[in-house]
Design a protein around this motif. Structure first.
Motif, PDB file in Angstrom:
ATOM      1  N   THR A  14      -6.521  -7.153  24.926  1.00 59.46           N
ATOM      2  CA  THR A  14      -6.102  -7.722  26.308  1.00 59.46           C
ATOM      3  C   THR A  14      -6.915  -8.591  27.042  1.00 59.46           C
ATOM      4  OG1 THR A  14      -6.385  -5.698  27.389  1.00 59.46           O
ATOM      5  CG2 THR A  14      -4.132  -5.866  26.539  1.00 59.46           C
ATOM      6  N   ASP A  15      -8.119  -8.665  26.563  1.00 63.86           N
ATOM      7  CA  ASP A  15      -9.222  -9.168  27.293  1.00 63.86           C
ATOM      8  C   ASP A  15      -9.678 -10.882  26.736  1.00 63.86           C
ATOM      9  OD1 ASP A  15      -9.802  -6.869  28.787  1.00 63.86           O
ATOM     10  OD2 ASP A  15     -10.934  -6.139  27.435  1.00 63.86           O
ATOM     11  N   SER A  16      -9.887 -10.849  25.468  1.00 63.49           N
ATOM     12  CA  SER A  16     -10.185 -12.131  24.921  1.00 63.49           C
ATOM     13  C   SER A  16     -10.047 -12.233  23.375  1.00 63.49           C
ATOM     14  CB  SER A  16     -11.968 -12.383  25.450  1.00 63.49           C
ATOM     15  OG  SER A  16     -12.626 -11.468  24.532  1.00 63.49           O
ATOM     16  N   TRP A  17     -10.203 -13.513  22.874  1.00 61.50           N
ATOM     17  CA  TRP A  17     -10.240 -13.820  21.448  1.00 61.50           C
ATOM     18  C   TRP A  17     -11.594 -13.224  20.931  1.00 61.50           C
ATOM     19  CZ3 TRP A  17      -7.831 -17.968  23.832  1.00 61.50           C
ATOM     20  CH2 TRP A  17      -6.459 -18.262  23.628  1.00 61.50           C
ATOM     21  N   GLU A  18     -12.512 -13.160  21.620  1.00 59.24           N
ATOM     22  CA  GLU A  18     -13.721 -12.595  20.840  1.00 59.24           C
ATOM     23  C   GLU A  18     -13.489 -11.020  20.880  1.00 59.24           C
ATOM     24  OE1 GLU A  18     -13.599 -14.864  23.229  1.00 59.24           O
ATOM     25  OE2 GLU A  18     -14.705 -16.429  22.396  1.00 59.24           O
ATOM     26  N   ALA A  19     -12.923 -10.455  21.773  1.00 61.84           N
ATOM     27  CA  ALA A  19     -12.901  -9.069  21.750  1.00 61.84           C
ATOM     28  C   ALA A  19     -12.006  -8.650  20.767  1.00 61.84           C
ATOM     29  CB  ALA A  19     -12.123  -8.292  23.195  1.00 61.84           C
ATOM     30  N   ALA A  20     -10.736  -9.217  20.511  1.00 67.61           N
ATOM     31  CA  ALA A  20      -9.889  -9.116  19.500  1.00 67.61           C
ATOM     32  C   ALA A  20     -10.727  -9.092  17.939  1.00 67.61           C
ATOM     33  CB  ALA A  20      -8.652 -10.126  19.554  1.00 67.61           C
ATOM     34  N   ALA A  21     -11.491 -10.194  17.644  1.00 63.53           N
ATOM     35  CA  ALA A  21     -12.316 -10.112  16.751  1.00 63.53           C
ATOM     36  C   ALA A  21     -13.056  -9.197  16.652  1.00 63.53           C
ATOM     37  CB  ALA A  21     -12.930 -11.636  16.473  1.00 63.53           C
ATOM     38  N   THR A  22     -13.779  -8.530  17.421  1.00 62.87           N
ATOM     39  CA  THR A  22     -14.611  -7.651  17.496  1.00 62.87           C
ATOM     40  C   THR A  22     -13.776  -6.247  16.997  1.00 62.87           C
ATOM     41  OG1 THR A  22     -16.224  -8.731  18.979  1.00 62.87           O
ATOM     42  CG2 THR A  22     -16.345  -6.126  18.941  1.00 62.87           C
ATOM     43  N   GLU A  23     -12.770  -6.325  17.609  1.00 57.98           N
ATOM     44  CA  GLU A  23     -11.899  -5.048  17.206  1.00 57.98           C
ATOM     45  C   GLU A  23     -11.335  -4.872  15.852  1.00 57.98           C
ATOM     46  OE1 GLU A  23      -9.290  -1.735  17.875  1.00 57.98           O
ATOM     47  OE2 GLU A  23     -11.107  -2.380  18.995  1.00 57.98           O
ATOM     48  N   ALA A  24     -11.099  -6.181  15.189  1.00 57.59           N
ATOM     49  CA  ALA A  24     -10.901  -6.029  13.854  1.00 57.59           C
ATOM     50  C   ALA A  24     -12.033  -5.880  13.095  1.00 57.59           C
ATOM     51  CB  ALA A  24     -10.472  -7.617  13.614  1.00 57.59           C
ATOM     52  N   VAL A  25     -13.241  -6.176  13.246  1.00 62.66           N
ATOM     53  CA  VAL A  25     -14.326  -5.862  12.573  1.00 62.66           C
ATOM     54  C   VAL A  25     -14.865  -4.396  12.892  1.00 62.66           C
ATOM     55  CG1 VAL A  25     -16.789  -6.223  12.150  1.00 62.66           C
ATOM     56  CG2 VAL A  25     -15.250  -8.115  12.453  1.00 62.66           C
ATOM     57  N   GLU A  26     -14.768  -3.841  14.066  1.00 60.10           N
ATOM     58  CA  GLU A  26     -15.004  -2.521  14.254  1.00 60.10           C
ATOM     59  C   GLU A  26     -14.098  -1.434  13.473  1.00 60.10           C
ATOM     60  OE1 GLU A  26     -15.316  -1.983  18.434  1.00 60.10           O
ATOM     61  OE2 GLU A  26     -17.327  -2.979  18.676  1.00 60.10           O
ATOM     62  N   ARG A  27     -12.843  -1.772  13.618  1.00 65.17           N
ATOM     63  CA  ARG A  27     -11.739  -0.883  12.965  1.00 65.17           C
ATOM     64  C   ARG A  27     -11.823  -0.871  11.373  1.00 65.17           C
ATOM     65  NH1 ARG A  27      -7.392   0.920  15.782  1.00 65.17           N
ATOM     66  NH2 ARG A  27      -7.178   2.226  13.668  1.00 65.17           N
ATOM     67  N   ALA A  28     -12.135  -2.225  10.847  1.00 63.06           N
ATOM     68  CA  ALA A  28     -12.335  -2.362   9.314  1.00 63.06           C
ATOM     69  C   ALA A  28     -13.667  -1.424   8.978  1.00 63.06           C
ATOM     70  CB  ALA A  28     -12.441  -3.869   9.001  1.00 63.06           C
ATOM     71  N   ASN A  29     -14.644  -1.645   9.578  1.00 67.51           N
ATOM     72  CA  ASN A  29     -16.012  -0.847   9.338  1.00 67.51           C
ATOM     73  C   ASN A  29     -15.768   0.789   9.406  1.00 67.51           C
ATOM     74  OD1 ASN A  29     -18.859  -1.146   8.983  1.00 67.51           O
ATOM     75  ND2 ASN A  29     -18.981   0.006  10.879  1.00 67.51           N
ATOM     76  N   GLU A  30     -14.759   1.254   9.852  1.00 62.27           N
ATOM     77  CA  GLU A  30     -14.416   2.602   9.890  1.00 62.27           C
ATOM     78  C   GLU A  30     -13.888   3.172   8.400  1.00 62.27           C
ATOM     79  OE1 GLU A  30     -11.422   3.657  12.925  1.00 62.27           O
ATOM     80  OE2 GLU A  30     -12.615   2.928  14.200  1.00 62.27           O
ATOM     81  N   THR A  31     -13.569   2.149   7.585  1.00 61.43           N
ATOM     82  CA  THR A  31     -12.992   2.669   6.325  1.00 61.43           C
ATOM     83  C   THR A  31     -13.321   1.842   5.232  1.00 61.43           C
ATOM     84  OG1 THR A  31     -10.873   1.247   6.544  1.00 61.43           O
ATOM     85  CG2 THR A  31     -10.775   3.588   7.070  1.00 61.43           C
TER      86      THR A  31
END
Length: 70
Positions: A14-31
């Motif tokens: 809900t903050d920015s496109w950069e935060a959305a990209a960071t979220e994608a990478v952080e979640r992918a990194n979990e698995t």
């Protein structure tokens, strides 16, 4: 020789496109082990009443194919 696998992940924020990209990478990194790189493929957003309410980033994540465990 190393084979690299590439998958697409959609991150949202809900903050920015950069935060959305960071979220994608952080979640992918979990698995996913040993992420080597990412490429932002697309930026999109949800609009409600004329305002952006959710930013979305489609990210390609690259990582090596693991040897089969025996």
């Amino acid at each position: 020789m190393t084979a690299i696998k590439i998958i697409k992940i959609l991150g949202t924020s809900t903050d920015s496109w950069e935060a959305a990209a960071t979220e994608a990478v952080e979640r992918a990194n979990e698995t996913i082990d040993d992420i080597h790189g990412v490429e932002v493929e697309d930026w999109t957003a949800t609009v409600t009443d004329g305002a952006i309410t959710e930013y979305k980033a489609t990210v390609e994540v690259a990582f090596p194919v693991q040897d089969r465990q025996t």
